[in-house]
Motif scaffolding. Structure first.
Motif, mmCIF file in Angstrom:
data_model
loop_
_atom_site.group_PDB
_atom_site.id
_atom_site.type_symbol
_atom_site.label_atom_id
_atom_site.label_comp_id
_atom_site.label_asym_id
_atom_site.label_seq_id
_atom_site.Cartn_x
_atom_site.Cartn_y
_atom_site.Cartn_z
ATOM 1 N N UNK A 133 -51.913 -16.319 0.486
ATOM 2 C CA UNK A 133 -51.379 -14.838 0.836
ATOM 3 C C UNK A 133 -49.891 -14.884 0.612
ATOM 4 N N UNK A 134 -49.028 -16.025 0.898
ATOM 5 C CA UNK A 134 -47.751 -15.865 0.491
ATOM 6 C C UNK A 134 -47.529 -16.200 -0.940
ATOM 7 N N UNK A 135 -48.364 -17.228 -1.486
ATOM 8 C CA UNK A 135 -48.178 -17.362 -2.946
ATOM 9 C C UNK A 135 -48.501 -16.084 -3.756
ATOM 10 N N UNK A 136 -49.395 -15.270 -3.486
ATOM 11 C CA UNK A 136 -49.718 -13.875 -3.997
ATOM 12 C C UNK A 136 -48.323 -13.076 -3.960
ATOM 13 N N UNK A 137 -47.904 -13.052 -2.732
ATOM 14 C CA UNK A 137 -46.573 -12.272 -2.701
ATOM 15 C C UNK A 137 -45.718 -12.829 -3.542
ATOM 16 N N UNK A 138 -45.385 -14.152 -3.482
ATOM 17 C CA UNK A 138 -44.164 -14.801 -4.301
ATOM 18 C C UNK A 138 -44.378 -14.369 -5.847
ATOM 19 N N UNK A 139 -45.622 -14.357 -6.303
ATOM 20 C CA UNK A 139 -46.067 -13.966 -7.726
ATOM 21 C C UNK A 139 -45.646 -12.641 -7.938
ATOM 22 N N UNK A 140 -45.781 -11.522 -6.973
ATOM 23 C CA UNK A 140 -45.372 -10.386 -7.278
ATOM 24 C C UNK A 140 -43.959 -9.990 -7.485
ATOM 25 N N UNK A 141 -43.093 -10.977 -6.425
ATOM 26 C CA UNK A 141 -41.795 -10.838 -6.401
ATOM 27 C C UNK A 141 -41.077 -11.597 -7.658
ATOM 28 N N UNK A 142 -41.583 -12.335 -7.952
ATOM 29 C CA UNK A 142 -41.263 -13.301 -9.553
ATOM 30 C C UNK A 142 -41.446 -12.066 -10.555
ATOM 31 N N UNK A 143 -42.596 -11.170 -10.650
ATOM 32 C CA UNK A 143 -42.715 -10.237 -11.689
ATOM 33 C C UNK A 143 -41.653 -9.210 -11.534
ATOM 34 N N UNK A 144 -41.686 -8.799 -10.481
ATOM 35 C CA UNK A 144 -40.825 -7.312 -10.036
ATOM 36 C C UNK A 144 -39.311 -7.756 -10.306
ATOM 37 N N UNK A 145 -38.961 -9.003 -9.813
ATOM 38 C CA UNK A 145 -37.598 -9.436 -10.037
ATOM 39 C C UNK A 145 -37.162 -9.410 -11.523
ATOM 40 N N UNK A 146 -38.058 -9.700 -12.586
ATOM 41 C CA UNK A 146 -37.743 -9.676 -13.735
ATOM 42 C C UNK A 146 -38.041 -8.453 -14.240
ATOM 43 N N UNK A 147 -38.880 -7.809 -14.182
ATOM 44 C CA UNK A 147 -39.447 -6.623 -14.747
ATOM 45 C C UNK A 147 -39.677 -5.274 -13.803
ATOM 46 N N UNK A 148 -39.930 -5.248 -12.697
ATOM 47 C CA UNK A 148 -39.858 -4.282 -11.924
ATOM 48 C C UNK A 148 -39.089 -3.478 -11.168
ATOM 49 N N UNK A 149 -37.686 -3.627 -11.556
ATOM 50 C CA UNK A 149 -36.755 -2.675 -10.934
ATOM 51 C C UNK A 149 -35.724 -2.207 -12.032
ATOM 52 N N UNK A 150 -35.175 -0.974 -11.743
ATOM 53 C CA UNK A 150 -34.197 -0.182 -12.862
ATOM 54 C C UNK A 150 -33.031 -0.002 -11.831
ATOM 55 N N UNK A 151 -32.043 -0.023 -12.435
ATOM 56 C CA UNK A 151 -30.697 0.108 -12.127
ATOM 57 C C UNK A 151 -30.584 1.790 -11.976
ATOM 58 N N UNK A 152 -30.013 2.157 -10.584
ATOM 59 C CA UNK A 152 -29.578 3.700 -10.755
ATOM 60 C C UNK A 152 -28.318 3.713 -10.501
ATOM 61 N N UNK A 153 -27.401 4.321 -11.498
ATOM 62 C CA UNK A 153 -26.051 4.749 -11.434
ATOM 63 C C UNK A 153 -25.695 5.632 -10.563
ATOM 64 N N UNK A 154 -24.816 5.401 -9.396
ATOM 65 C CA UNK A 154 -24.390 6.119 -8.446
ATOM 66 C C UNK A 154 -23.095 6.419 -8.768
ATOM 67 N N UNK A 155 -22.801 7.838 -8.899
ATOM 68 C CA UNK A 155 -21.552 8.360 -9.543
ATOM 69 C C UNK A 155 -20.592 8.516 -8.516
ATOM 70 N N UNK A 156 -20.765 8.310 -7.167
ATOM 71 C CA UNK A 156 -19.879 8.732 -6.143
ATOM 72 C C UNK A 156 -18.769 7.438 -5.924
#
Length: 134
Positions: free
Chosen positions: A111-134
């Protein structure tokens, strides 16, 4: 100008599917206490699936916010190692608190390894930067 990370749509969908999957497995396992005819695939898997579900949900529940808070990936790795070590210790040397069961530890590790695989993929491909103008 502060930049923040946000998960892509597919990242959120997969996250929710993993949580739902673990919740369904745990629910089926819980239902088995009242009706022994309700099992996850077979009786062997059914008796160990709660460790899988708990480890996966805990890792995702703590690690996902950490990734969004831009904690270092090493901390995500250490969290996974902590969960794996806790599974092994609880299921081997803590027989006074829990029935010793190495197979339970293995399910928790998976179960932990499946979670790790998910984190590995999203850390590289699954996030986007949101520019905060404040």
């Amino acid at each position: 100008m502060n930049d923040k990370l946000k998960p892509k749509k597919v990242t959120k969908i997969v996250y929710n599917c993993l949580i739902l999957f673990a919740a369904i497995l745990a629910f089926i396992r819980w239902m088995n206490a009242f009706n022994s005819g309700i099992v996850v695939i077979n009786a062997e898997i059914n008796s160990h699936i709660s460790n899988f579900a708990l480890s996966l949900v805990f890792y995702l529940g703590v690690g996902f916010p950490w990734i969004l808070q831009e904690k270092t990936f090493n901390k995500i790795i250490l969290l996974g190692l902590f969960i794996i070590i806790a599974n092994v210790i609880c299921e081997t040397v803590m027989g006074f608190m829990n029935t010793t069961d190495t197979l339970d530890a293995i399910y928790g590790i998976v179960g932990t390894l499946i979670g790790f695989c998910y984190f590995l993929v999203i850390n590289k491909y699954g996030l986007e930067v949101v520019h905060d103008e404040s």
